[in-house]
Enzyme design. Sequence first.
Site, mmCIF file in Angstrom:
data_model
loop_
_atom_site.group_PDB
_atom_site.id
_atom_site.type_symbol
_atom_site.label_atom_id
_atom_site.label_comp_id
_atom_site.label_asym_id
_atom_site.label_seq_id
_atom_site.Cartn_x
_atom_site.Cartn_y
_atom_site.Cartn_z
ATOM 1 C CD GLN A 268 0.600 -8.512 -2.818
ATOM 2 O OE1 GLN A 268 1.392 -9.127 -3.490
ATOM 3 N NE2 GLN A 268 -0.650 -8.330 -3.188
ATOM 4 C CG ASP B 177 -1.783 -1.233 1.291
ATOM 5 O OD1 ASP B 177 -2.282 -1.675 0.255
ATOM 6 O OD2 ASP B 177 -1.909 -1.788 2.403
ATOM 7 C CE LYS C 223 3.234 -1.945 -4.583
ATOM 8 N NZ LYS C 223 2.738 -1.794 -3.217
ATOM 9 N N GLY D 222 -4.268 -4.043 -4.411
ATOM 10 C CA GLY D 222 -5.228 -2.977 -4.714
ATOM 11 C C GLY D 222 -4.470 -1.731 -5.094
ATOM 12 C CG HIS D 223 -2.141 -1.105 -7.906
ATOM 13 N ND1 HIS D 223 -1.172 -0.923 -6.964
ATOM 14 C CD2 HIS D 223 -1.752 -2.179 -8.619
ATOM 15 C CE1 HIS D 223 -0.246 -1.846 -7.096
ATOM 16 N NE2 HIS D 223 -0.577 -2.629 -8.092
#
Length: 426
Positions: A226, A13, A16, A40-41
């Site tokens: 991650q 988180d 990125k 999750g992005h």
Amino acid sequence: MSATAVIGLQWGDEAKGKIVDLLTDQHDVVVRYQGGNNAGHTVVCNGQTYKLSLLPVGVLRPQVTSVIATGVVINPKALLGEIEGLKSRSMPVGSNLLISDRAHVIFPHHVAEEAALEESRKDNAIGTTMRGIGTCYRDKAGRTHAIRVGDLYYPDIFRTRLADIVAQKNTILRALAPAFTPLDAGQIAEEYLGYAKQLEPHVIDTTSFLHKSLAQGKKLLFEGAQGSLLDIDHGTFPFVTSSSSSGCGIHSGSGVPERSISRMIGVVKAYTTRVGGGPFPTELNNAIGQHIRDVGREYGTVTGRPRRCGWFDAVAAGYGARISGVDCIAVMLLDVLSQLDEIKVCTAYDIDGERTTDFPSHVEALARAKPVYETLAGWKSDICGVRKLADFPKAARDYLETLGELLGKPVEIISVGPDREQTILD
Ligand code: IMP
């Protein structure tokens, strides 16, 4: 050498996605090489917010080819849902998405088994995203119960193998959770053959594609999911994810040798967060931690869980930087700290009276680590509009300089907000 990699140096988180999105313009191919729909992005693109999980961030730029490479574990239903979600927002995904035929497939028994195992660990649960990621990687390593994307295109063999696998999984699942309703292998096989048909235009040998792209002088961008401290080998085991989420995973997950990478960018938040279980030496279970959570909107993209928040830990992130072999640092969410009077940075650990800057290999030692802090002055002003390094208040520049010195790499990118423009490139 024409490849760049963007790797998280903390527990994931690190934002990125924003850096990957910024760099996609300068690259031809964006590659996801590990993890799955646990990632999750959140990316703001043309004023719109997109939450991506399994799809590489590159899909938001149709001129870029996005690759889901061999090391990724794929839940085809989730992937098709994401593709559908983009289509409904006039962002169709077509030949610009390629999926490895060697990638492993997540099935309902992976999700069910993970739920039963996490439940059985009670207070010691890993705190996974419950997406069947770890159980799929476990079956991949075990080989006998694994199915790869390419197997879906041999329907008869696939049906037979799945029937055997599901029969054994039903036995295991009933032993773990007696109330478990057995899974129907035939029904799952037909469902997955349907997904395979829909995904077929995207499925290729991505390793070969990536090598050809390199030979043609195309520019590749590797998108880590991650963070380094969640790496299966080098992270805070067992409170890790089940893939090589540090820079170490690029080679194995994509088939592209690491020496092809000319710039490895390590991404950190200006503070530290963690979701799920496991020790976190600089965690702040107080008003400052809550302040960071509120201002940084620190809630999981995938699960919505509140993230644990704490001061920047240079021992942990420095270790992440070393194992990932980064060339430079991107510091994200610096603006979140703007209202604080003073800001602490963990420069060493005290473990049983011994001071060290080494990151412990055992979680029990990490759990005993007391952070040794350096306290810096806060800048107490809004920095969201700053666009040049020289325009930051001196205290903010001092903070960035301290992070760079502690990590031993130059800070070359600073982010002060979600928009592309809110990025300072040094
Ligand atoms: P899993 O990857 O679902 O098996 O979860 C294992 C650990 O990794 C848990 O602590 C999760 O919260 C964490 N994790 C997995 N994916 C992410 C991510 O994208 N960001 C942050 N933590 C993650």
